[in-house]
Scaffold this motif. Structure first.
Motif, PDB file in Angstrom:
ATOM      1  N   PHE A  82     117.564 -20.727  43.337  1.00 18.52           N
ATOM      2  CA  PHE A  82     116.381 -19.903  43.096  1.00 18.52           C
ATOM      3  C   PHE A  82     115.916 -20.053  41.657  1.00 18.52           C
ATOM      4  O   PHE A  82     116.700 -19.935  40.716  1.00 18.52           O
ATOM      5  N   ASP A  83     114.627 -20.324  41.492  1.00 18.69           N
ATOM      6  CA  ASP A  83     114.070 -20.546  40.159  1.00 18.69           C
ATOM      7  C   ASP A  83     112.631 -20.044  40.116  1.00 18.69           C
ATOM      8  O   ASP A  83     111.684 -20.827  40.106  1.00 18.69           O
ATOM      9  N   ASP A  84     112.480 -18.726  40.135  1.00 20.16           N
ATOM     10  CA  ASP A  84     111.150 -18.139  40.080  1.00 20.16           C
ATOM     11  C   ASP A  84     111.232 -16.850  39.273  1.00 20.16           C
ATOM     12  O   ASP A  84     112.312 -16.332  39.005  1.00 20.16           O
ATOM     13  N   ASP A  85     110.093 -16.354  38.899  1.00 25.20           N
ATOM     14  CA  ASP A  85     110.009 -15.145  38.090  1.00 25.20           C
ATOM     15  C   ASP A  85     110.294 -13.921  38.968  1.00 25.20           C
ATOM     16  O   ASP A  85     109.572 -13.693  39.947  1.00 25.20           O
ATOM     17  N   PRO A  86     111.313 -13.141  38.641  1.00 24.01           N
ATOM     18  CA  PRO A  86     111.601 -11.932  39.427  1.00 24.01           C
ATOM     19  C   PRO A  86     110.418 -10.973  39.497  1.00 24.01           C
ATOM     20  O   PRO A  86     110.272 -10.239  40.476  1.00 24.01           O
ATOM     21  N   ALA A  87     109.553 -11.000  38.524  1.00 23.64           N
ATOM     22  CA  ALA A  87     108.390 -10.111  38.516  1.00 23.64           C
ATOM     23  C   ALA A  87     107.375 -10.476  39.592  1.00 23.64           C
ATOM     24  O   ALA A  87     106.511  -9.669  39.926  1.00 23.64           O
ATOM     25  N   HIS A  88     107.474 -11.671  40.145  1.00 23.18           N
ATOM     26  CA  HIS A  88     106.542 -12.091  41.191  1.00 23.18           C
ATOM     27  C   HIS A  88     106.953 -11.608  42.578  1.00 23.18           C
ATOM     28  O   HIS A  88     106.305 -11.925  43.562  1.00 23.18           O
ATOM     29  N   CYS A  89     108.017 -10.852  42.633  1.00 18.93           N
ATOM     30  CA  CYS A  89     108.501 -10.339  43.907  1.00 18.93           C
ATOM     31  C   CYS A  89     107.839  -9.000  44.207  1.00 18.93           C
ATOM     32  O   CYS A  89     107.679  -8.165  43.323  1.00 18.93           O
ATOM     33  N   GLY A  90     107.483  -8.819  45.462  1.00 19.73           N
ATOM     34  CA  GLY A  90     106.913  -7.550  45.900  1.00 19.73           C
ATOM     35  C   GLY A  90     107.492  -7.154  47.242  1.00 19.73           C
ATOM     36  O   GLY A  90     108.251  -7.898  47.859  1.00 19.73           O
ATOM     37  N   GLU A  91     107.118  -5.985  47.691  1.00 20.76           N
ATOM     38  CA  GLU A  91     107.641  -5.469  48.960  1.00 20.76           C
ATOM     39  C   GLU A  91     107.299  -6.385  50.137  1.00 20.76           C
ATOM     40  O   GLU A  91     108.126  -6.596  51.018  1.00 20.76           O
ATOM     41  N   ARG A  92     106.103  -6.953  50.133  1.00 17.57           N
ATOM     42  CA  ARG A  92     105.703  -7.835  51.250  1.00 17.57           C
ATOM     43  C   ARG A  92     106.575  -9.083  51.304  1.00 17.57           C
ATOM     44  O   ARG A  92     106.944  -9.548  52.387  1.00 17.57           O
ATOM     45  N   VAL A  93     106.903  -9.632  50.138  1.00 12.84           N
ATOM     46  CA  VAL A  93     107.763 -10.811  50.085  1.00 12.84           C
ATOM     47  C   VAL A  93     109.155 -10.462  50.598  1.00 12.84           C
ATOM     48  O   VAL A  93     109.732 -11.200  51.403  1.00 12.84           O
ATOM     49  N   LEU A  94     109.683  -9.340  50.155  1.00 13.24           N
ATOM     50  CA  LEU A  94     111.011  -8.924  50.603  1.00 13.24           C
ATOM     51  C   LEU A  94     111.030  -8.636  52.095  1.00 13.24           C
ATOM     52  O   LEU A  94     112.001  -8.967  52.780  1.00 13.24           O
ATOM     53  N   GLU A  95     109.979  -8.040  52.621  1.00 13.23           N
ATOM     54  CA  GLU A  95     109.889  -7.807  54.067  1.00 13.23           C
ATOM     55  C   GLU A  95     109.900  -9.125  54.828  1.00 13.23           C
ATOM     56  O   GLU A  95     110.567  -9.251  55.862  1.00 13.23           O
ATOM     57  N   ALA A  96     109.181 -10.110  54.328  1.00 16.78           N
ATOM     58  CA  ALA A  96     109.131 -11.422  54.984  1.00 16.78           C
ATOM     59  C   ALA A  96     110.497 -12.101  54.950  1.00 16.78           C
ATOM     60  O   ALA A  96     110.933 -12.697  55.940  1.00 16.78           O
ATOM     61  N   ILE A  97     111.177 -12.007  53.820  1.00 20.43           N
ATOM     62  CA  ILE A  97     112.518 -12.590  53.707  1.00 20.43           C
ATOM     63  C   ILE A  97     113.479 -11.886  54.653  1.00 20.43           C
ATOM     64  O   ILE A  97     114.239 -12.536  55.377  1.00 20.43           O
ATOM     65  N   GLN A  98     113.424 -10.561  54.674  1.00 17.72           N
ATOM     66  CA  GLN A  98     114.306  -9.803  55.567  1.00 17.72           C
ATOM     67  C   GLN A  98     114.045 -10.172  57.026  1.00 17.72           C
ATOM     68  O   GLN A  98     114.984 -10.375  57.797  1.00 17.72           O
ATOM     69  N   GLN A  99     112.794 -10.283  57.411  1.00 18.02           N
ATOM     70  CA  GLN A  99     112.480 -10.627  58.805  1.00 18.02           C
ATOM     71  C   GLN A  99     112.951 -12.037  59.149  1.00 18.02           C
ATOM     72  O   GLN A  99     113.485 -12.271  60.225  1.00 18.02           O
ATOM     73  N   ALA A 100     112.764 -12.964  58.233  1.00 21.24           N
ATOM     74  CA  ALA A 100     113.237 -14.333  58.476  1.00 21.24           C
ATOM     75  C   ALA A 100     114.760 -14.366  58.615  1.00 21.24           C
ATOM     76  O   ALA A 100     115.300 -15.110  59.429  1.00 21.24           O
ATOM     77  N   TRP A 101     115.448 -13.565  57.806  1.00 22.70           N
ATOM     78  CA  TRP A 101     116.900 -13.484  57.881  1.00 22.70           C
ATOM     79  C   TRP A 101     117.320 -12.884  59.230  1.00 22.70           C
ATOM     80  O   TRP A 101     118.224 -13.375  59.893  1.00 22.70           O
ATOM     81  N   ILE A 102     116.654 -11.840  59.657  1.00 20.36           N
ATOM     82  CA  ILE A 102     116.923 -11.228  60.963  1.00 20.36           C
ATOM     83  C   ILE A 102     116.741 -12.260  62.073  1.00 20.36           C
ATOM     84  O   ILE A 102     117.572 -12.395  62.967  1.00 20.36           O
ATOM     85  N   ASP A 103     115.637 -12.988  62.006  1.00 14.69           N
ATOM     86  CA  ASP A 103     115.367 -14.021  63.018  1.00 14.69           C
ATOM     87  C   ASP A 103     116.430 -15.113  62.996  1.00 14.69           C
ATOM     88  O   ASP A 103     116.790 -15.653  64.053  1.00 14.69           O
ATOM     89  N   GLU A 104     116.923 -15.428  61.823  1.00 13.06           N
ATOM     90  CA  GLU A 104     117.942 -16.478  61.669  1.00 13.06           C
ATOM     91  C   GLU A 104     119.260 -16.108  62.331  1.00 13.06           C
ATOM     92  O   GLU A 104     119.904 -16.951  62.949  1.00 13.06           O
ATOM     93  N   VAL A 105     119.661 -14.863  62.187  1.00 14.08           N
ATOM     94  CA  VAL A 105     120.969 -14.453  62.731  1.00 14.08           C
ATOM     95  C   VAL A 105     120.882 -13.926  64.161  1.00 14.08           C
ATOM     96  O   VAL A 105     121.928 -13.663  64.770  1.00 14.08           O
ATOM     97  N   ALA A 106     119.698 -13.779  64.673  1.00 16.43           N
ATOM     98  CA  ALA A 106     119.526 -13.253  66.035  1.00 16.43           C
ATOM     99  C   ALA A 106     119.877 -14.290  67.091  1.00 16.43           C
ATOM    100  O   ALA A 106     119.909 -15.440  66.910  1.00 16.43           O
TER     101      ALA A 106
END
Length: 64
Positions: free
Chosen positions: A40-64
């Motif tokens: 990972f090589d990005d600015d932590p300040a560029h993270c928002g709730e929508r990005v985290l929701e998308a990551i969480q959903q992708a992770w859920i889909d991955e382990v399902a």
């Protein structure tokens, strides 16, 4: 890896934390775990709730 690479982040999180249920993770921990990923090589300040929701959903889909 940047915040926009949601699928790759989800794959790496699933590999790094196989014991974790992504439905139960809070966004603070999720953000910290993403930032801690070796590729990972990005600015932590560029993270928002929508990005985290998308990551969480992708992770859920991955382990399902």
């Amino acid at each position: 890896m940047k915040w926009t690479e949601v699928q790759e982040i989800a794959l790496q999180l699933a590999d790094a934390h196989p014991e974790v249920d992504p439905l139960k993770i809070n966004f603070v921990d999720l953000m910290n775990w993403v930032i801690a990923l070796p590729e990972f090589d990005d600015d932590p300040a560029h993270c928002g709730e929508r990005v985290l929701e998308a990551i969480q959903q992708a992770w859920i889909d991955e382990v399902a």
